[in-house]
Write an enzyme that holds these catalytic residues in place. Structure first.
Site: not given
Ligand code: HXC
Length: 260
Positions: A66, A109, A112, A132
């Site tokens: 998400a 997400g 999911e 998460e």
């Molecule tokens: C918003 C995101 C994002 C996310 C990545 N980006 N994931 N933006 N929401 N979930 C954005 C980053 O901010 C970044 O933007 C760009 O994408 C590239 O990501 P990087 O982090 O620079 O890439 P990298 O270093 O290769 O790392 C990849 C990654 C990391 C390991 C996947 O991005 C990451 O940990 N993402 C979050 C994963 C996460 O926690 N997902 C769960 C979300 S909570 P900029 O602008 O800086 O370039 C969830 C809740 C679900 O999903 C419940 C409800 C359905």
């Protein structure tokens, strides 16, 4: 129809392909993106030329979850009163089969979303996880429930409570995905389109019945599920495709489906 965050295509007979298209954000599933995804899926579900659908992302990310930037300032009142992410469940109510073709990150997400699909194919680069916990929450799109049914309690607890990622091979060994598509078979999207094409070549009404019956295995008891399966099986004897399919076998020819 023109979309901003997804691409749609019909790459093969009977197959619809939806590509999540926010590459710079690793396909983070923002509310506007999800609204478009649901709209496209609903449209293909109604489209008589489509028998099965494929959802994919980019090579680097199926979807990294998400959209954290969209969520970070929301209050309890915001998410509760607006039923935040409740519309994600619409995917599980589609009639036609949906295949997730996963390359790269399928996190939170994104994982999911893949689990809501009927079949998951993985590229060797696919990485699944529910991270998460590391941002102070838990999965909210069905992850704890669907994973527990698919890979069991202990593994689901481990993933949910540590946030660690799982490789494509591990996901395959755990039964989370049908298979890892080896490079010599082409890309995971090509394999998913081929699989969707095979499904689309069958009787639509029998395919829908098969999907309904398998889904019944995830609800209720075994006894109820067996009754449901038998009732649906019996019901197919009221279709033209049952007559055609069995007649074609007896006459040693290919069936011509009426989809009714
Ligand atoms: C918003 C995101 C994002 C996310 C990545 N980006 N994931 N933006 N929401 N979930 C954005 C980053 O901010 C970044 O933007 C760009 O994408 C590239 O990501 P990087 O982090 O620079 O890439 P990298 O270093 O290769 O790392 C990849 C990654 C990391 C390991 C996947 O991005 C990451 O940990 N993402 C979050 C994963 C996460 O926690 N997902 C769960 C979300 S909570 P900029 O602008 O800086 O370039 C969830 C809740 C679900 O999903 C419940 C409800 C359905």
């Amino acid at each position: 129809t023109q979309y901003e965050f997804i691409l749609t295509d019909k790459p093969a007979d009977g197959v619809a392909l939806i590509t999540l298209n926010r590459p710079k954000a690793l396909n983070a599933l923002s509310s506007p993106l999800f609204k478009e995804l649901n709209a496209a899926l609903a449209r293909f579900d109604e489209d008589d030329t489509v028998g099965a659908m494929v959802i994919t992302g980019s090579e680097r990310a199926f979807a990294a979850g998400a959209d954290i930037k969209e969520m970070k300032d929301k209050t309890y009142a915001d998410v509760y009163s607006n039923k935040f992410i409740e519309n994600w469940g619409e995917i599980a109510r589609l009639r036609k089969p949906v295949i997730a073709a996963v390359s790269g990150y399928a996190l939170g997400g994104g994982c999911e979303l893949a689990l809501m699909c009927d079949i998951i194919l993985a590229s060797p680069t696919a990485t699944f996880g529910q991270p998460e916990i590391s941002i102070g929450v838990i999965p909210g799109g069905g992850g704890t429930q669907r994973l527990a049914r698919v890979i069991g309690k202990s593994r689901t607890m481990e993933l949910t409570l540590t946030g660690r990622n799982v490789s494509a091979d591990e996901a395959a060994a755990w039964g989370m995905v049908s298979r890892v598509v080896p490079p010599e078979e082409g890309t995971v999207v090509e394999a998913a389109v081929k699989l969707a094409g095979t499904i689309a070549s069958k009787s639509r009404i029998a395919v829908q019945a098969g999907k309904d019956a398998v889904n019944a295995a995830y609800e209720g008891t075994l006894a109820e599920g067996l009754v449901t399966e038998r009732r649906i099986f019996h019901g197919l004897f009221a279709t033209q495709d049952q007559k055609e399919g069995m007649a074609a076998f007896a006459e040693k020819r290919k069936p011509v489906w009426k989809h009714q």
